[in-house]
Design an enzyme around this catalytic site. Structure first.
Site, short mmCIF file in Angstrom:
data_model
loop_
_atom_site.label_atom_id
_atom_site.label_comp_id
_atom_site.label_asym_id
_atom_site.label_seq_id
_atom_site.Cartn_x
_atom_site.Cartn_y
_atom_site.Cartn_z
CG HIS A 80 5.77 1.86 3.52
ND1 HIS A 80 6.72 1.04 4.10
CD2 HIS A 80 5.58 1.37 2.26
CE1 HIS A 80 7.10 0.12 3.23
NE2 HIS A 80 6.41 0.29 2.11
CB SER B 173 6.49 -2.82 1.25
OG SER B 173 7.50 -1.90 0.96
N GLY C 210 6.58 -3.97 -4.03
CA GLY C 210 5.58 -4.97 -3.73
C GLY C 210 5.99 -5.91 -2.63
CG ASP D 45 7.69 1.04 7.33
OD1 ASP D 45 6.44 1.09 7.26
OD2 ASP D 45 8.42 0.82 6.34
CB SER E 91 11.06 -1.08 6.24
OG SER E 91 10.88 0.32 6.12
#
Length: 381
Positions: free
Chosen positions: A225, A335, A333, A253, A350
């Site tokens: 993402h 991720s 942030g 993801d 994720s």
């Protein structure tokens, strides 16, 4: 690219001290950790003490027990055969627990060195039930669902404030028709952990900030993402790193980014300038119940436990499958950042719910799935 002697919170996992670059890449066959090597750095031990309430001695013992359980898991699964109902690590006993459907296989599992628990359903039956639930349209009030070997059912997590919603109960009723279901509540709905651009962070795609997961030969893996295939990626200093070579979200993801323009890869997970860095020596999968730590550009090091595997997470953008749920906190942030157990890479961050002030839960996409999907080789020490 400047020589990497600058220490800063947003330092990319691709830009470390030059000594790492001199070491050069190592082959995938070198991934398993040698038993004589320490399973954890001071960074990992410090985070486990802080987040799991352990002493240093308890943290070291826990890691040794989890390493033994991880090595045993595939063996006892073969021992249990068609009676296998799943497995998990029990922190109290320090042993792997294996669910089986017959007394005969329970005795065989105990003889192999694990604890055994008799259950009603096999893992194959539970996986089939979950697959049928995956095909159902899920309302926003349903957070996620996963196979739980301890209850021998598919656990459906419902957002507490939405538990009386009609669409939620329709989904639960349909799920129960698909197989054995246990309903639990969670305080918030999950969301991804990307963030808007701020200074000093590890990488950017457009106005999105995310974190690097693990180095692979030729690049790094991260969350899907965070960017689509072909999008350019900039480092913490604004210089070009490379481009997304592959990306999938929702459904999955995960993504990977190539490294060019003077950047290079190293087999470490950063401590973000406050703790020492953790070497990555392989990607052996930790069992449910094991301790696990996460490193991200916003909240740095945090630890918790593996709560569930193969969970379907119902984000607002769509469902993501085959996720692993943890009790580790995360924030915007983080991720794409690293989940690691001992010195073994586990997955990339994720999303989740909550924060690192009040707590929460976070999911990661398993790293081995990403490596297999794109034909990548983990960069190991």
């Amino acid at each position: 690219m400047r020589h990497a002697t600058v220490l800063r919170t947003g330092l990319s996992a691709l830009l470390l001290l030059g000594a790492w670059a001199a070491a050069g890449p190592s082959s995938a066959s070198a991934a398993p950790s040698d038993s004589a090597q320490a399973p954890a750095s001071a960074a990992l031990l410090t985070a486990m003490q802080r987040d799991l309430g352990l002493s240093e001695g308890q943290a070291r013992a826990r890691l040794a027990e989890e390493k033994a359980a991880t090595a045993l898991e595939s063996k006892v699964q073969r021992t249990a055969g068609s009676a296998y109902g799943g497995s998990w690590f029990d922190a109290k006993s320090g042993k792997l627990v294996v669910a089986v459907t017959t007394t005969e296989k329970a005795e065989a599992v105990r003889a192999a060195g694990a604890d055994a628990r008799l259950v009603e359903h096999t893992a194959q039956q539970l996986d089939a039930a979950k697959a049928r639930i995956d095909a159902l349209p899920a309302p926003a009030g349903v957070s996620s669902w996963h196979v739980d070997p301890a209850t021998s059912s598919v656990v459906v997590n419902v957002v507490a404030s939405e538990r009386l919603d009609n669409d939620v109960w329709v989904f639960v009723a349909q799920a129960r028709e698909a197989g054995p279901v246990t309903v639990e509540t969670t305080s918030q709905a999950p969301q991804t952990f990307a963030a808007g651009t701020v200074g000093g962070d590890p990488y950017y795609t457009g106005n999105v900030r995310c974190s690097i997961g693990f180095s692979v030969h030729g690049g790094f893996v991260t969350a899907g993402h965070c960017g689509g295939t072909g999008q350019s990626v900039r480092g913490w200093d604004g210089s070009a790193i490379g481009h997304f070579q592959g990306s999938s979200f929702p459904g999955n993801d995960y993504a990977w980014v190539n490294v060019a323009n003077g950047w290079w890869t190293v087999p470490v997970v950063l401590g973000w300038g406050t703790v020492s860095d953790q070497l990555v020596r392989g990607s052996n999968e930790a069992p449910v119940g094991a301790s696990i730590c996460r490193s991200g550009s916003t909240t740095r090091w945090h630890c918790g436990r593996v709560l569930a595997k193969n969970e379907t997470v119902n984000y607002s953008q769509g469902a993501v499958h085959q996720m692993t749920k943890t009790s580790v906190c995360a924030e915007g942030g983080d991720s794409g950042g690293s989940f690691i157990s001992g010195d073994q890479a586990q997955g990339v961050t994720s999303g989740g719910w909550g924060n690192c002030s009040g707590g929460g839960e976070t999911w990661y996409q398993p790293v081995n799935e990403i490596l297999n999907r794109y034909g990548l080789t983990l960069h190991t020490a």
